[in-house]
Design a protein around this motif. Structure first.
Motif, PDB file in Angstrom:
ATOM      1  N   ALA A   1      75.879  -8.448 -64.229  1.00  0.00           N
ATOM      2  CA  ALA A   1      74.580  -7.759 -64.222  1.00  0.00           C
ATOM      3  C   ALA A   1      73.605  -8.311 -63.187  1.00  0.00           C
ATOM      4  O   ALA A   1      72.488  -7.804 -63.081  1.00  0.00           O
ATOM      5  CB  ALA A   1      73.960  -7.844 -65.617  1.00  0.00           C
ATOM      6  N   PHE A   2      74.015  -9.328 -62.426  1.00  0.00           N
ATOM      7  CA  PHE A   2      73.124  -9.930 -61.433  1.00  0.00           C
ATOM      8  C   PHE A   2      73.640  -9.710 -60.021  1.00  0.00           C
ATOM      9  O   PHE A   2      74.840  -9.829 -59.769  1.00  0.00           O
ATOM     10  CB  PHE A   2      72.981 -11.444 -61.665  1.00  0.00           C
ATOM     11  N   LEU A   3      72.726  -9.420 -59.106  1.00  0.00           N
ATOM     12  CA  LEU A   3      73.083  -9.412 -57.688  1.00  0.00           C
ATOM     13  C   LEU A   3      73.373 -10.848 -57.263  1.00  0.00           C
ATOM     14  O   LEU A   3      74.308 -11.125 -56.518  1.00  0.00           O
ATOM     15  CB  LEU A   3      71.929  -8.844 -56.849  1.00  0.00           C
ATOM     16  N   GLU A   4      72.555 -11.757 -57.760  1.00  0.00           N
ATOM     17  CA  GLU A   4      72.729 -13.186 -57.500  1.00  0.00           C
ATOM     18  C   GLU A   4      72.106 -13.942 -58.655  1.00  0.00           C
ATOM     19  O   GLU A   4      71.240 -13.432 -59.354  1.00  0.00           O
ATOM     20  CB  GLU A   4      72.074 -13.611 -56.184  1.00  0.00           C
ATOM     21  N   TYR A   5      72.594 -15.164 -58.861  1.00  0.00           N
ATOM     22  CA  TYR A   5      71.975 -16.055 -59.842  1.00  0.00           C
ATOM     23  C   TYR A   5      72.293 -17.482 -59.452  1.00  0.00           C
ATOM     24  O   TYR A   5      73.220 -17.737 -58.681  1.00  0.00           O
ATOM     25  CB  TYR A   5      72.455 -15.747 -61.273  1.00  0.00           C
ATOM     26  N   ASP A   6      71.484 -18.398 -59.984  1.00  0.00           N
ATOM     27  CA  ASP A   6      71.666 -19.812 -59.684  1.00  0.00           C
ATOM     28  C   ASP A   6      71.063 -20.618 -60.819  1.00  0.00           C
ATOM     29  O   ASP A   6      70.194 -20.127 -61.547  1.00  0.00           O
ATOM     30  CB  ASP A   6      70.966 -20.161 -58.360  1.00  0.00           C
ATOM     31  N   GLU A   7      71.525 -21.827 -60.961  1.00  0.00           N
ATOM     32  CA  GLU A   7      70.933 -22.737 -61.934  1.00  0.00           C
ATOM     33  C   GLU A   7      70.125 -23.767 -61.165  1.00  0.00           C
ATOM     34  O   GLU A   7      70.598 -24.342 -60.187  1.00  0.00           O
ATOM     35  CB  GLU A   7      72.011 -23.419 -62.772  1.00  0.00           C
ATOM     36  N   HIS A   8      68.880 -23.950 -61.584  1.00  0.00           N
ATOM     37  CA  HIS A   8      67.982 -24.869 -60.902  1.00  0.00           C
ATOM     38  C   HIS A   8      67.148 -25.589 -61.949  1.00  0.00           C
ATOM     39  O   HIS A   8      66.562 -24.953 -62.814  1.00  0.00           O
ATOM     40  CB  HIS A   8      67.086 -24.087 -59.925  1.00  0.00           C
TER      41      HIS A   8
ATOM     42  N   VAL B   1      62.205  -3.438 -51.130  1.00  0.00           N
ATOM     43  CA  VAL B   1      62.005  -4.408 -52.207  1.00  0.00           C
ATOM     44  C   VAL B   1      61.999  -5.815 -51.628  1.00  0.00           C
ATOM     45  O   VAL B   1      62.774  -6.132 -50.721  1.00  0.00           O
ATOM     46  CB  VAL B   1      63.129  -4.296 -53.276  1.00  0.00           C
ATOM     47  N   ILE B   2      61.114  -6.652 -52.188  1.00  0.00           N
ATOM     48  CA  ILE B   2      61.059  -8.068 -51.815  1.00  0.00           C
ATOM     49  C   ILE B   2      61.593  -8.909 -52.961  1.00  0.00           C
ATOM     50  O   ILE B   2      61.196  -8.733 -54.118  1.00  0.00           O
ATOM     51  CB  ILE B   2      59.618  -8.501 -51.488  1.00  0.00           C
ATOM     52  N   LEU B   3      62.487  -9.827 -52.623  1.00  0.00           N
ATOM     53  CA  LEU B   3      62.983 -10.835 -53.563  1.00  0.00           C
ATOM     54  C   LEU B   3      62.399 -12.177 -53.150  1.00  0.00           C
ATOM     55  O   LEU B   3      62.406 -12.516 -51.968  1.00  0.00           O
ATOM     56  CB  LEU B   3      64.510 -10.981 -53.477  1.00  0.00           C
ATOM     57  N   ASP B   4      61.917 -12.945 -54.100  1.00  0.00           N
ATOM     58  CA  ASP B   4      61.428 -14.301 -53.860  1.00  0.00           C
ATOM     59  C   ASP B   4      62.427 -15.231 -54.529  1.00  0.00           C
ATOM     60  O   ASP B   4      62.369 -15.444 -55.738  1.00  0.00           O
ATOM     61  CB  ASP B   4      60.022 -14.461 -54.460  1.00  0.00           C
ATOM     62  N   ILE B   5      63.384 -15.736 -53.755  1.00  0.00           N
ATOM     63  CA  ILE B   5      64.449 -16.560 -54.325  1.00  0.00           C
ATOM     64  C   ILE B   5      64.753 -17.749 -53.424  1.00  0.00           C
ATOM     65  O   ILE B   5      64.379 -17.770 -52.253  1.00  0.00           O
ATOM     66  CB  ILE B   5      65.733 -15.743 -54.590  1.00  0.00           C
TER      67      ILE B   5
ATOM     68  N   ALA C   1      69.651 -16.574 -51.824  1.00  0.00           N
ATOM     69  CA  ALA C   1      69.524 -15.766 -50.614  1.00  0.00           C
ATOM     70  C   ALA C   1      70.880 -15.595 -49.930  1.00  0.00           C
ATOM     71  O   ALA C   1      71.215 -14.498 -49.469  1.00  0.00           O
ATOM     72  CB  ALA C   1      68.521 -16.417 -49.654  1.00  0.00           C
ATOM     73  N   PHE C   2      71.671 -16.657 -49.910  1.00  0.00           N
ATOM     74  CA  PHE C   2      72.973 -16.567 -49.249  1.00  0.00           C
ATOM     75  C   PHE C   2      73.950 -15.725 -50.069  1.00  0.00           C
ATOM     76  O   PHE C   2      74.802 -15.037 -49.504  1.00  0.00           O
ATOM     77  CB  PHE C   2      73.515 -17.962 -48.950  1.00  0.00           C
ATOM     78  N   HIS C   3      73.795 -15.737 -51.390  1.00  0.00           N
ATOM     79  CA  HIS C   3      74.606 -14.838 -52.223  1.00  0.00           C
ATOM     80  C   HIS C   3      74.208 -13.384 -51.962  1.00  0.00           C
ATOM     81  O   HIS C   3      75.062 -12.498 -51.920  1.00  0.00           O
ATOM     82  CB  HIS C   3      74.449 -15.168 -53.708  1.00  0.00           C
ATOM     83  N   VAL C   4      72.915 -13.135 -51.812  1.00  0.00           N
ATOM     84  CA  VAL C   4      72.455 -11.780 -51.485  1.00  0.00           C
ATOM     85  C   VAL C   4      73.055 -11.352 -50.155  1.00  0.00           C
ATOM     86  O   VAL C   4      73.545 -10.228 -50.012  1.00  0.00           O
ATOM     87  CB  VAL C   4      70.910 -11.703 -51.446  1.00  0.00           C
ATOM     88  N   ARG C   5      73.038 -12.238 -49.166  1.00  0.00           N
ATOM     89  CA  ARG C   5      73.579 -11.914 -47.839  1.00  0.00           C
ATOM     90  C   ARG C   5      75.046 -11.482 -47.942  1.00  0.00           C
ATOM     91  O   ARG C   5      75.485 -10.566 -47.264  1.00  0.00           O
ATOM     92  CB  ARG C   5      73.414 -13.119 -46.924  1.00  0.00           C
ATOM     93  N   GLU C   6      75.811 -12.137 -48.828  1.00  0.00           N
ATOM     94  CA  GLU C   6      77.221 -11.777 -49.010  1.00  0.00           C
ATOM     95  C   GLU C   6      77.363 -10.376 -49.598  1.00  0.00           C
ATOM     96  O   GLU C   6      78.236  -9.610 -49.190  1.00  0.00           O
ATOM     97  CB  GLU C   6      77.909 -12.782 -49.935  1.00  0.00           C
ATOM     98  N   LYS C   7      76.513 -10.039 -50.566  1.00  0.00           N
ATOM     99  CA  LYS C   7      76.637  -8.763 -51.278  1.00  0.00           C
ATOM    100  C   LYS C   7      75.847  -7.634 -50.630  1.00  0.00           C
ATOM    101  O   LYS C   7      76.157  -6.465 -50.841  1.00  0.00           O
ATOM    102  CB  LYS C   7      76.201  -8.939 -52.727  1.00  0.00           C
ATOM    103  N   ALA C   8      74.825  -7.975 -49.871  1.00  0.00           N
ATOM    104  CA  ALA C   8      73.988  -6.973 -49.189  1.00  0.00           C
ATOM    105  C   ALA C   8      73.742  -7.459 -47.764  1.00  0.00           C
ATOM    106  O   ALA C   8      72.674  -7.983 -47.447  1.00  0.00           O
ATOM    107  CB  ALA C   8      72.675  -6.783 -49.946  1.00  0.00           C
ATOM    108  N   PRO C   9      74.738  -7.305 -46.881  1.00  0.00           N
ATOM    109  CA  PRO C   9      74.637  -7.870 -45.528  1.00  0.00           C
ATOM    110  C   PRO C   9      73.464  -7.358 -44.705  1.00  0.00           C
ATOM    111  O   PRO C   9      73.052  -8.014 -43.753  1.00  0.00           O
ATOM    112  CB  PRO C   9      75.962  -7.470 -44.863  1.00  0.00           C
TER     113      PRO C   9
ATOM    114  N   TYR D   1      68.557 -18.176 -41.784  1.00  0.00           N
ATOM    115  CA  TYR D   1      67.731 -17.001 -42.063  1.00  0.00           C
ATOM    116  C   TYR D   1      67.539 -16.179 -40.797  1.00  0.00           C
ATOM    117  O   TYR D   1      67.668 -16.696 -39.680  1.00  0.00           O
ATOM    118  CB  TYR D   1      66.372 -17.434 -42.628  1.00  0.00           C
ATOM    119  N   ASP D   2      67.178 -14.906 -40.979  1.00  0.00           N
ATOM    120  CA  ASP D   2      66.918 -14.037 -39.833  1.00  0.00           C
ATOM    121  C   ASP D   2      65.607 -14.398 -39.152  1.00  0.00           C
ATOM    122  O   ASP D   2      65.480 -14.278 -37.930  1.00  0.00           O
ATOM    123  CB  ASP D   2      66.867 -12.571 -40.285  1.00  0.00           C
ATOM    124  N   TYR D   3      64.611 -14.795 -39.959  1.00  0.00           N
ATOM    125  CA  TYR D   3      63.283 -15.131 -39.449  1.00  0.00           C
ATOM    126  C   TYR D   3      62.763 -16.373 -40.150  1.00  0.00           C
ATOM    127  O   TYR D   3      62.990 -16.560 -41.345  1.00  0.00           O
ATOM    128  CB  TYR D   3      62.281 -13.991 -39.706  1.00  0.00           C
TER     129      TYR D   3
END
Length: 185
Positions: free
Chosen positions: A68-75, A96-100, A105-113, A160-162
């Motif tokens: 159910a998650f695009l990405e997740y992490d334990e912190h 949409v903006i994600l603050d993560i 962010a790198f998991h997002v990059r894998e799933k949403a290049p 990161y891109d920027y």
């Protein structure tokens, strides 16, 4: 096919991301903010569904099993994640903006290049330490842990891109808005 673009904003604790994001979100009514789910308890002033979706550890782990998650992490002993369904619904309506954090962010990059990754950097590491110390809500031990984590996160900024320096909040927000305008419009 979604209508919007996904923007990921990351930055070390104390860099001023929340303040900058408030200005960015206030400047464009076509942006949505993706609300993360977390297993940590709410802090004073946080609102369910606006700050976070506060869920039990058992429920979060069930959501992991359900993909159910695009990405997740334990912190810091708590899970944080981006609910996939909520994100997809928001992307149908616009960007949409994600603050993560960088790991997410790198998991997002894998799933949403095509996601655009933006890292908010402090003017200097010394300034970041000053900001953390003047908050007045953080113990010396927590400050040291946050600075260690911040050093690692800032080292990741090259992926990161920027990279946008938050030397002045309004200027930092303007730079991010410029990136969004270029990539989303």
């Amino acid at each position: 096919m979604s209508k919007g673009r996904l923007f990921v904003i990351s930055g070390a604790s104390g860099v001023g991301k929340s303040t900058v994001l408030g200005k960015v979100m206030g400047a464009r009514n076509d942006l949505s903010f993706s609300v993360s789910a977390t297993t940590r308890p709410p802090r004073p002033g946080e609102v369910e569904g606006k700050s976070y979706y506060f869920v039990s550890r058992d429920r979060f782990e069930e959501m992991i099993r359900q993909d159910a998650f695009l990405e997740y992490d334990e912190h810091a002993g708590n899970f944080y994640g981006t609910p996939r369904l909520q994100l997809e619904e928001k992307l149908e309506k616009g960007s949409v903006i994600l603050d993560i954090e960088p790991v997410g962010a790198f998991h997002v990059r894998e799933k949403a290049p095509d996601a655009v990754l933006i890292f908010v950097m402090p003017p200097t590491r010394t300034e970041l330490e000053h900001r953390l110390r003047t908050r007045g809500d953080t113990s010396e031990e927590q400050i040291k842990m946050r600075l260690d984590r911040a050093n690692w996160e800032m080292d990741q900024s090259t992926r990161y891109d920027y990279v946008v320096v938050n030397d002045q909040v309004d200027e930092c927000a303007r730079r991010i808005l410029s990136i969004i305008a270029e990539k989303a419009d």
